[in-house]
Design a protein around this motif. Structure first.
Motif, mmCIF file in Angstrom:
data_model
loop_
_atom_site.group_PDB
_atom_site.id
_atom_site.type_symbol
_atom_site.label_atom_id
_atom_site.label_comp_id
_atom_site.label_asym_id
_atom_site.label_seq_id
_atom_site.Cartn_x
_atom_site.Cartn_y
_atom_site.Cartn_z
ATOM 1 N N ALA B 50 1.267 -1.344 -0.030
ATOM 2 C CA ALA B 50 0.393 0.207 -0.114
ATOM 3 C C ALA B 50 1.281 0.798 -0.138
ATOM 4 O O ALA B 50 0.339 2.206 -0.820
ATOM 5 C CB ALA B 50 -0.778 -0.036 1.351
ATOM 6 N N LEU B 51 1.975 0.719 0.254
ATOM 7 C CA LEU B 51 2.772 2.180 1.112
ATOM 8 C C LEU B 51 3.707 2.910 -0.052
ATOM 9 O O LEU B 51 3.351 4.039 -0.707
ATOM 10 C CB LEU B 51 3.541 2.144 2.141
ATOM 11 N N ALA B 52 3.606 1.429 -0.900
ATOM 12 C CA ALA B 52 4.265 1.787 -2.032
ATOM 13 C C ALA B 52 2.989 1.932 -3.510
ATOM 14 O O ALA B 52 3.868 2.959 -4.484
ATOM 15 C CB ALA B 52 4.932 0.301 -3.229
ATOM 16 N N GLY B 58 1.717 12.332 4.170
ATOM 17 C CA GLY B 58 2.691 11.759 5.378
ATOM 18 C C GLY B 58 2.397 9.975 4.652
ATOM 19 O O GLY B 58 3.067 10.425 5.760
ATOM 20 N N ARG B 59 2.338 10.117 3.905
ATOM 21 C CA ARG B 59 3.088 9.029 3.968
ATOM 22 C C ARG B 59 4.384 8.607 3.408
ATOM 23 O O ARG B 59 5.074 7.620 4.137
ATOM 24 C CB ARG B 59 2.628 8.641 1.858
ATOM 25 N N GLY B 60 6.005 10.070 3.302
ATOM 26 C CA GLY B 60 6.750 10.130 3.788
ATOM 27 C C GLY B 60 7.092 9.589 5.272
ATOM 28 O O GLY B 60 7.591 9.017 5.304
ATOM 29 N N THR B 119 9.902 -4.461 1.932
ATOM 30 C CA THR B 119 8.630 -4.962 1.070
ATOM 31 C C THR B 119 8.263 -2.581 0.194
ATOM 32 O O THR B 119 8.126 -3.288 -0.577
ATOM 33 C CB THR B 119 7.739 -5.613 1.536
ATOM 34 N N HIS B 120 7.850 -2.580 1.122
ATOM 35 C CA HIS B 120 7.979 -0.975 0.569
ATOM 36 C C HIS B 120 9.074 -0.783 -0.556
ATOM 37 O O HIS B 120 8.270 -0.177 -1.782
ATOM 38 C CB HIS B 120 7.650 0.209 1.445
ATOM 39 N N GLN B 121 10.145 -0.749 -0.500
ATOM 40 C CA GLN B 121 11.426 -0.192 -1.766
ATOM 41 C C GLN B 121 11.045 -0.954 -2.139
ATOM 42 O O GLN B 121 11.376 -0.488 -3.082
ATOM 43 C CB GLN B 121 12.926 -0.782 -0.883
ATOM 44 N N VAL B 122 11.332 -2.709 -2.184
ATOM 45 C CA VAL B 122 11.031 -3.400 -3.332
ATOM 46 C C VAL B 122 10.344 -3.449 -4.546
ATOM 47 O O VAL B 122 10.112 -3.362 -5.892
ATOM 48 C CB VAL B 122 11.459 -5.061 -3.344
ATOM 49 N N LEU B 123 8.795 -2.870 -3.736
ATOM 50 C CA LEU B 123 7.510 -2.768 -4.851
ATOM 51 C C LEU B 123 7.291 -1.080 -5.368
ATOM 52 O O LEU B 123 7.198 -1.423 -6.008
ATOM 53 C CB LEU B 123 6.582 -3.194 -3.594
ATOM 54 N N SER B 124 8.105 -0.433 -4.575
ATOM 55 C CA SER B 124 8.126 1.194 -4.971
ATOM 56 C C SER B 124 8.831 0.877 -6.251
ATOM 57 O O SER B 124 9.121 1.257 -7.724
ATOM 58 C CB SER B 124 9.184 2.061 -4.325
ATOM 59 N N ASP B 125 10.267 0.361 -6.296
ATOM 60 C CA ASP B 125 10.892 0.327 -8.064
ATOM 61 C C ASP B 125 10.383 -0.541 -9.267
ATOM 62 O O ASP B 125 9.974 -0.500 -10.261
ATOM 63 C CB ASP B 125 12.262 -1.272 -7.253
#
Ligand SMILES: Nc1ncnc2c1ncn2[C@@H]1O[C@H](COP(=O)(O)OP(=O)(O)OP(=O)(O)O)[C@@H](O)[C@H]1O
Ligand SMILES: [Mg+2]
Lengths: 254, 235
Positions: B50-52, B58-60, B119-125
């Motif tokens: 969800a974050l990705a 306020g997400r940051g 997970t956020h890192q991987v999925l953001s990419d």
């Protein structure tokens, strides 16, 4: 017996495909990124489901225009109306796009197509799937990972995936760049079938021969401005704007 | 030096006989850690996805928060979970303190931020790549989340492994909320700490070796899976 020259797009019961004939009206469209004016004061009326080709030199703003029309970018100025209506989730659902660089999911060819079928949720989508796989010669590739396909194979897959959405408008951004003549023919035949099935096609291409083969009308962009919108015949025989004349001459010399 | 060599041979003997006391401790460790990682994934994977994908004000802040929580000191987590579960605490009625349940809770709290942040890192990419296509096809965000989670599954294996590694190697939190009670809450790390302080280096060493082998086996398995996925261009 279905007509093999027409893509049998599924429609909701009792619904024809009138949206493809709705006028696309663009007024004073502008796009600014990082202070640079990329598109400026574009006025354009695209009526009826004719096949429109967009031409113009590299960096003219053709891709940006398609992305604006498809709602992937928000205009900095002006408006886009489709049948008098602003772009929203519902209208965008009736459009599809094939990108200049196709983005395929990290899945097999079949799974990429199934993704679109699942989104559409119509029973006829499965029938359309098998027709498109035949038309675009994807059957032998079905179980291959999409990312390992060649450039031409990827474009064929991207086109099939877009058409599975049964779009009223299909945007294509140089779908045939770097393709061999056989693949180009395959894609052009499929575009004709989609047209016959009622879809309006907007195609960006640098290939003059392809433009001549496909275009019913031509839009010419130069440095973010629209310099010409003519019927295909008059565009190729007697281009009205000096920019288009120079572009055509340059291309012919190449 | 004599002692040193002696401890090693005793340790190998314990392993060789598959000593039941040793087996019990190893089994409990694995049970607690698997449960904790499972819970952390059930919570962390959807939040990370969800974050990705979602863009909300306020997400940051959330991203920074979870990145910070990744480095939570285990003893602090142990203390907080202890206060929650103690008789006077809000969850005292559950009577979970000094049970494996308490250790599972503590480890979940430690591992969840790791799963969320990575997970956020991987999925953001991956989302950077897919976003235009999702938008073009008008994919609803929860469907996009499932797509990202599925298409990044091999990369996420490494994320889960990082959580597993943190949980199984952790002492501070489980000793506070579990109490290192023989046959009840004694796990590999707490046993190693105890046996070492008692001077029974053989059992401590044997457990240490088991920990190492588990880490080795899990890493090797994940690497093999990812290598074959990469060959297929799915990773
Ligand atoms: N998001 C963006 N931010 C900043 N500049 C951009 C952005 N997108 C495009 N541009 C710039 O806008 C101009 C037009 O880009 P666009 O991609 O539309 O060109 P094009 O007509 O499609 O060219 P080509 O024929 O090479 O594909 C280029 O100069 C490009 O660098
Ligand atoms: Mg372009």
């Amino acid at each position: 017996m279905p007509d093999p020259r027409v893509l049998p797009f599924p429609t909701s019961p009792g619904e024809a495909r009138p949206a493809a004939r709705l006028p696309l009206t663009i007024r004073g469209l502008g796009f600014v990124a990082d202070g640079t004016r990329i598109l400026d004061g574009i006025d354009l009326d695209l009526a009826d489901n004719r096949l429109t080709v967009i031409m113009g030199p590299n960096g003219a703003g053709k891709s940006v225009l398609l992305k604006l029309l498809h709602g992937l970018l928000a205009p900095s100025a002006g408006r886009i109306l489709w049948g008098g209506r602003e772009l929203d989730r519902q209208t965008r659902q009736r459009q599809a796009m094939v990108f200049q660089k196709p983005v395929l999911f990290r899945r097999s060819v079949r799974a990429n197509l199934q993704f679109a079928v699942n989104l559409k949720k119509s029973p006829e989508a499965t029938e359309l799937l098998s027709i498109l796989m035949d038309d675009l010669h994807l059957n032998d590739l079905a179980d291959r990972p999409a990312r390992l396909l060649s450039g031409g194979e990827q474009q064929r897959l991207a086109l099939a995936r877009a058409l599975l959405l049964a779009p009223d408008i299909l945007f294509l951004d140089e779908p045939c760049a770097n393709l061999d003549p056989a693949s180009v023919l395959l894609i052009e035949e499929t575009l004709h079938k989609a047209r016959a099935g009622g879809t309006k096609v907007l195609l960006v291409t640098h290939d003059l021969h392809q433009a001549r083969r496909l275009a019913e009308d031509v839009v010419f962009l130069h440095r973010g401005r629209l310099t010409e919108h003519s019927d295909a015949d008059s565009y190729f025989d007697t281009p009205a704007s000096p920019e288009a004349r120079a572009y055509l001459a340059g291309q012919i010399l190449l | 030096m004599q002692d040193f060599a002696n401890s090693f041979s005793l340790a190998f003997e314990l392993l060789w006989r598959f000593d039941p006391a040793l087996g019990e401790i190893v089994f409990l460790s694995l049970r607690v850690t698997f449960a904790a990682v499972l819970i952390a994934c059930a919570i962390g994977l959807p939040i990370g996805a969800a974050l990705a994908i979602l863009r909300f004000p306020g997400r940051g802040l959330f991203v920074v928060l979870f990145n910070t929580l990744m480095g939570l000191p285990p003893v602090v987590v142990g203390l907080l979970v202890y206060m929650l579960l103690s008789n006077a605490g809000p969850l005292g009625v559950l009577r979970l303190l000094y049970t494996p349940g308490a250790m599972i809770i503590a480890q979940s709290v430690l591992v969840t931020p790791i799963i969320v942040a990575l997970t956020h890192q991987v999925l953001s990419d991956l989302n950077a790549e897919y976003a235009d296509t999702f938008r073009s096809m008008v994919v609803p965000w929860h469907k996009a989340a499932v797509t990202l989670l599925w298409d990044a599954r091999y990369a996420l294996l490494t994320v889960v492994l990082a959580g597993f590694g943190r949980a199984i190697a952790e002492v501070g939190a489980v000793i506070i909320v579990g109490g290192n009670i023989n046959h009840v809450t004694r796990v590999m790390t707490t046993a190693i700490a105890l046996e070492t302080s008692k001077g029974d280096l053989a059992l401590a060493l044997a457990l240490g070796l088991v920990l190492l082998m588990i880490a080795l086996a899990v890493n090797a398995a994940v690497m093999a899976v990812r290598a074959s996925a990469r060959r297929m261009a799915y990773a």
